[in-house]
Design a protein around this motif. Sequence first.
Motif, PDB file in Angstrom:
ATOM      1  N   GLN A 110      24.867  42.359  55.881  1.00 45.45           N
ATOM      2  CA  GLN A 110      25.967  42.831  55.051  1.00 45.45           C
ATOM      3  C   GLN A 110      27.320  42.678  55.749  1.00 45.45           C
ATOM      4  O   GLN A 110      28.371  42.751  55.108  1.00 45.45           O
ATOM      5  CB  GLN A 110      25.764  44.289  54.634  1.00 45.45           C
ATOM      6  N   ASN A 111      27.293  42.508  57.090  1.00 46.61           N
ATOM      7  CA  ASN A 111      28.544  42.327  57.828  1.00 46.61           C
ATOM      8  C   ASN A 111      29.004  40.875  57.862  1.00 46.61           C
ATOM      9  O   ASN A 111      30.050  40.572  58.434  1.00 46.61           O
ATOM     10  CB  ASN A 111      28.396  42.841  59.268  1.00 46.61           C
ATOM     11  N   ASN A 112      28.224  39.966  57.276  1.00 47.43           N
ATOM     12  CA  ASN A 112      28.610  38.557  57.205  1.00 47.43           C
ATOM     13  C   ASN A 112      29.187  38.244  55.835  1.00 47.43           C
ATOM     14  O   ASN A 112      28.790  38.838  54.832  1.00 47.43           O
ATOM     15  CB  ASN A 112      27.405  37.653  57.468  1.00 47.43           C
ATOM     16  N   PHE A 113      30.121  37.310  55.795  1.00 48.58           N
ATOM     17  CA  PHE A 113      30.630  36.848  54.497  1.00 48.58           C
ATOM     18  C   PHE A 113      30.927  35.358  54.580  1.00 48.58           C
ATOM     19  O   PHE A 113      31.137  34.805  55.657  1.00 48.58           O
ATOM     20  CB  PHE A 113      31.863  37.646  54.059  1.00 48.58           C
ATOM     21  N   VAL A 114      30.910  34.710  53.415  1.00 50.62           N
ATOM     22  CA  VAL A 114      31.133  33.268  53.317  1.00 50.62           C
ATOM     23  C   VAL A 114      32.376  33.017  52.469  1.00 50.62           C
ATOM     24  O   VAL A 114      32.572  33.671  51.437  1.00 50.62           O
ATOM     25  CB  VAL A 114      29.908  32.567  52.686  1.00 50.62           C
ATOM     26  N   THR A 115      33.211  32.105  52.896  1.00 48.14           N
ATOM     27  CA  THR A 115      34.404  31.752  52.132  1.00 48.14           C
ATOM     28  C   THR A 115      34.865  30.350  52.501  1.00 48.14           C
ATOM     29  O   THR A 115      34.530  29.847  53.571  1.00 48.14           O
ATOM     30  CB  THR A 115      35.549  32.762  52.382  1.00 48.14           C
ATOM     31  N   ASP A 116      35.611  29.720  51.610  1.00 53.54           N
ATOM     32  CA  ASP A 116      36.295  28.470  51.929  1.00 53.54           C
ATOM     33  C   ASP A 116      37.642  28.823  52.522  1.00 53.54           C
ATOM     34  O   ASP A 116      38.320  29.749  52.045  1.00 53.54           O
ATOM     35  CB  ASP A 116      36.506  27.621  50.671  1.00 53.54           C
ATOM     36  N   ALA A 117      38.058  28.094  53.562  1.00 57.42           N
ATOM     37  CA  ALA A 117      39.328  28.407  54.223  1.00 57.42           C
ATOM     38  C   ALA A 117      39.926  27.159  54.856  1.00 57.42           C
ATOM     39  O   ALA A 117      39.210  26.236  55.238  1.00 57.42           O
ATOM     40  CB  ALA A 117      39.136  29.490  55.287  1.00 57.42           C
ATOM     41  N   ILE A 118      41.255  27.160  54.944  1.00 53.49           N
ATOM     42  CA  ILE A 118      41.995  26.051  55.554  1.00 53.49           C
ATOM     43  C   ILE A 118      42.651  26.556  56.839  1.00 53.49           C
ATOM     44  O   ILE A 118      43.314  27.598  56.838  1.00 53.49           O
ATOM     45  CB  ILE A 118      43.063  25.503  54.589  1.00 53.49           C
ATOM     46  N   ASN A 119      42.473  25.818  57.929  1.00 52.59           N
ATOM     47  CA  ASN A 119      43.025  26.216  59.227  1.00 52.59           C
ATOM     48  C   ASN A 119      44.541  26.012  59.256  1.00 52.59           C
ATOM     49  O   ASN A 119      45.026  24.902  59.009  1.00 52.59           O
ATOM     50  CB  ASN A 119      42.394  25.402  60.352  1.00 52.59           C
TER      51      ASN A 119
END
Length: 257
Positions: A2-11
């Motif tokens: 539950q402490n992990n999450f997934v997302t798209d992101a740009i550096n």
Amino acid sequence: MQNNFVTDAINLKSYNLSESDKIIVMYSKDKGLIRGVAKGVKKPKSKLGARMDLLVANTLMLHKGKNLDTICQAEVLNTFKKTRQDIDKIFYSMYVTEVVHNFGLEEDPGSETIYNLLYKTLNTISAAESKTEILIAVIKFQLKMMIESGFSIEFDTCLCCHKKVEDETMYFVPTLGGIICKNCAERVYHNKKQMPYKLRDFFKQMAINEFEEKGEYETKANEKVCTVSFEVLKEYITLKSPKKFKTSNVLQEGITL
């Protein structure tokens, strides 16, 4: 889990944390601005490696921490490869990422819209075949980003007398956030720039056109007009920015190389 999450992101930016670790500042599709520790990324055999370079879009898995999240996995979505072969593309891409860094928020409610805007801008810059095409993409970004940030520019009505300004010369006043008519300009001593109505119409069209659209103004615009337009908007954005820009001077130097 539950402490992990997934997302798209740009550096957007990176900072050294230790001999082998970096902090990566990213703009994510779901959470706005996020900061993640890329452990061991500076080691030659790092699994994250080039995925943590600036101007790279990834699908990430992060572990939620008290102060900083930890980047567990990264799968590349886009490296905007052609950008890295062109100095103009690099500088203008750096500029748009800094705009997002300056105006973006953590837990940003408009994160998906802003993420998509940034992604499309970087992708269009990468694919551009001329300096004019690069500038048109950036101008569209500038106008759309200001709308999303609550600083949309008034192009139709004089901000002093509130009369509609038609096909005539007007003046753009960055501190007021829009145009004033010729008559009011005689009484206004703010920093003002004369703006032909055709330039105003160009801005209005760029604000609503999608990146893949090529309307009348895109086909007629030349590099000189686009450079002037970019500079006008850059001044306005710098004025409204809650953070100081660092790439503007570098960008200006880069243009003259």
